[in-house]
Design an enzyme around this catalytic site. Structure first.
Site, PDB file in Angstrom:
ATOM      1  CG  LEU A 204      41.079  33.017  -4.412  1.00  0.00           C
ATOM      2  CD1 LEU A 204      40.272  33.237  -3.137  1.00  0.00           C
ATOM      3  CD2 LEU A 204      40.896  31.590  -4.925  1.00  0.00           C
TER       4      LEU A 204
ATOM      5  N   GLY B 113      50.718  26.875   8.441  1.00  0.00           N
ATOM      6  CA  GLY B 113      49.417  26.894   9.110  1.00  0.00           C
ATOM      7  C   GLY B 113      49.413  27.429  10.533  1.00  0.00           C
TER       8      GLY B 113
ATOM      9  CB  ALA C  51      49.955  41.822  14.314  1.00  0.00           C
ATOM     10  CD  GLU C  52      50.667  37.256   9.962  1.00  0.00           C
ATOM     11  OE1 GLU C  52      50.104  36.312   9.399  1.00  0.00           O
ATOM     12  OE2 GLU C  52      51.852  37.555   9.737  1.00  0.00           O
TER      13      GLU C  52
ATOM     14  CG  ASN D 147      44.511  37.500   2.643  1.00  0.00           C
ATOM     15  OD1 ASN D 147      44.987  36.386   2.867  1.00  0.00           O
ATOM     16  ND2 ASN D 147      45.262  38.502   2.205  1.00  0.00           N
TER      17      ASN D 147
ATOM     18  CG  HIS E  16      49.138  41.490   3.360  1.00  0.00           C
ATOM     19  ND1 HIS E  16      49.659  40.700   2.349  1.00  0.00           N
ATOM     20  CD2 HIS E  16      49.946  42.570   3.454  1.00  0.00           C
ATOM     21  CE1 HIS E  16      50.726  41.295   1.857  1.00  0.00           C
ATOM     22  NE2 HIS E  16      50.929  42.434   2.503  1.00  0.00           N
TER      23      HIS E  16
ATOM     24  CD  GLU F  10      37.147  43.673  -8.044  1.00  0.00           C
ATOM     25  OE1 GLU F  10      36.574  42.971  -7.169  1.00  0.00           O
ATOM     26  OE2 GLU F  10      36.876  44.865  -8.241  1.00  0.00           O
TER      27      GLU F  10
ATOM     28  CG  MET G 272      51.449  31.159  -0.148  1.00  0.00           C
ATOM     29  SD  MET G 272      51.516  32.888   0.365  1.00  0.00           S
ATOM     30  CE  MET G 272      52.119  32.726   2.045  1.00  0.00           C
TER      31      MET G 272
HETATM   32  C1  GAR Z   1      51.570  34.602   7.198  1.00  0.00           C
HETATM   33  O1  GAR Z   1      52.528  35.513   7.629  1.00  0.00           O
HETATM   34  C2  GAR Z   1      50.516  35.294   6.348  1.00  0.00           C
HETATM   35  O2  GAR Z   1      50.210  36.584   6.795  1.00  0.00           O
HETATM   36  C3  GAR Z   1      51.220  35.350   5.024  1.00  0.00           C
HETATM   37  O3  GAR Z   1      51.869  34.090   4.916  1.00  0.00           O
HETATM   38  C4  GAR Z   1      52.161  33.585   6.224  1.00  0.00           C
HETATM   39  C5  GAR Z   1      51.562  32.215   6.363  1.00  0.00           C
HETATM   40  O4  GAR Z   1      51.968  31.591   7.553  1.00  0.00           O
HETATM   41  N1  GAR Z   1      50.298  35.591   3.966  1.00  0.00           N
HETATM   42  C6  GAR Z   1      50.589  36.343   2.904  1.00  0.00           C
HETATM   43  O5  GAR Z   1      51.686  36.835   2.705  1.00  0.00           O
HETATM   44  C7  GAR Z   1      49.445  36.546   1.921  1.00  0.00           C
HETATM   45  N2  GAR Z   1      49.725  37.638   1.037  1.00  0.00           N
HETATM   46  P1  GAR Z   1      51.158  30.383   8.195  1.00  0.00           P
HETATM   47  O6  GAR Z   1      51.002  29.306   7.119  1.00  0.00           O
HETATM   48  O7  GAR Z   1      52.039  29.909   9.307  1.00  0.00           O
HETATM   49  O8  GAR Z   1      49.831  30.887   8.684  1.00  0.00           O
END
Ligand code: GAR
Length: 201
Positions: free
Chosen positions: A96, A14, A182-183, A110, A112, A150, A93
């Site tokens: 949908l 999270g 980035a994220e 989302n 990624h 989808e 993870m």
């Molecule tokens: C993150 O790096 C997110 O981008 C990735 O999982 C991690 C979750 O971390 N998501 C994917 O790969 C989706 N295809 P978090 O629980 O610490 O946010």
């Protein structure tokens, strides 16, 4: 001022949820308010983060559902009870179904951990994405926030940010850099953008 109700769907640590909570506290997210966190994993640390921030939580474990329909129905009921306007997948993870994504068209985003269309689609999640980038030998990677349809990781792109790959990077080191650079920036920014479009419609 009216704000959009945000539901965040999680499965793990999270840190992206935390970035959203922090952005809300800092006024970066001002057109929406997180009022529900749904976890597919009962032991996800993300649930602790939500509780610490005073946000309602709901756990829906796939194992306890006989079918994918039942799993998604439980999520939909929780979303409807919370009057959700926008769904943010933050390390969720589970893929949908088309039935679900059509119901919330242009309302699901989302994050990624790569520059889509590289290293994305079914099977590319979490550390696997960074392992694939390192094994291919790309010099630049990054993160993408996109609408969910989808096609796994196939919806319209909202924001992207590039991140440099350095000599000696491991998947873990790269994952941390992609998150920090980035994220954790583009997810709150994209969330605010979509919330503001929803409330100003
Ligand atoms: C993150 O790096 C997110 O981008 C990735 O999982 C991690 C979750 O971390 N998501 C994917 O790969 C989706 N295809 P978090 O629980 O610490 O946010």
């Amino acid at each position: 001022m009216k704000t959009a109700n945000i539901a965040v769907l999680v499965s793990g640590g999270g840190t992206n949820l935390q970035a959203l909570i922090d952005a809300q506290n800092d006024g970066i997210i001002k057109s929406g308010k997180i009022n529900l966190v749904i976890s597919s994993n009962p032991s996800a640390f993300a649930l602790e983060r939500a509780k610490n921030a005073g946000i309602d939580t709901f756990v829906v474990s796939k194992k306890e559902c006989a079918t994918k329909e039942e799993f998604e129905e439980k999520i939909i009921t929780a979303l409807e009870n919370a009057k959700t306007d926008i769904i943010v997948l933050a390390g969720f993870m589970c893929i949908l179904s088309e039935n679900f994504t059509k119901k919330y068209a242009d309302r699901i985003i989302n994050v990624h951990p790569s520059l889509i269309p590289s290293f994305c689609g079914e099977g590319f999640y979490g550390l696997r994405v960074h392992e694939a980038a390192l094994s291919y030998g790309v010099k630049v990677t990054g993160a993408t926030v996109h609408f969910v349809n989808e096609i796994p990781d196939g919806g319209k792109i909202i924001l992207q940010k590039a991140v440099e790959i350095k000599d000696g990077d491991t998947a873990e080191i790269l994952q941390k850099r992609v998150m920090e650079e980035a994220e954790w920036k583009i997810l709150p920014a994209a969330c605010e953008k979509v919330c503001s479009e929803i409330i100003n419609k």
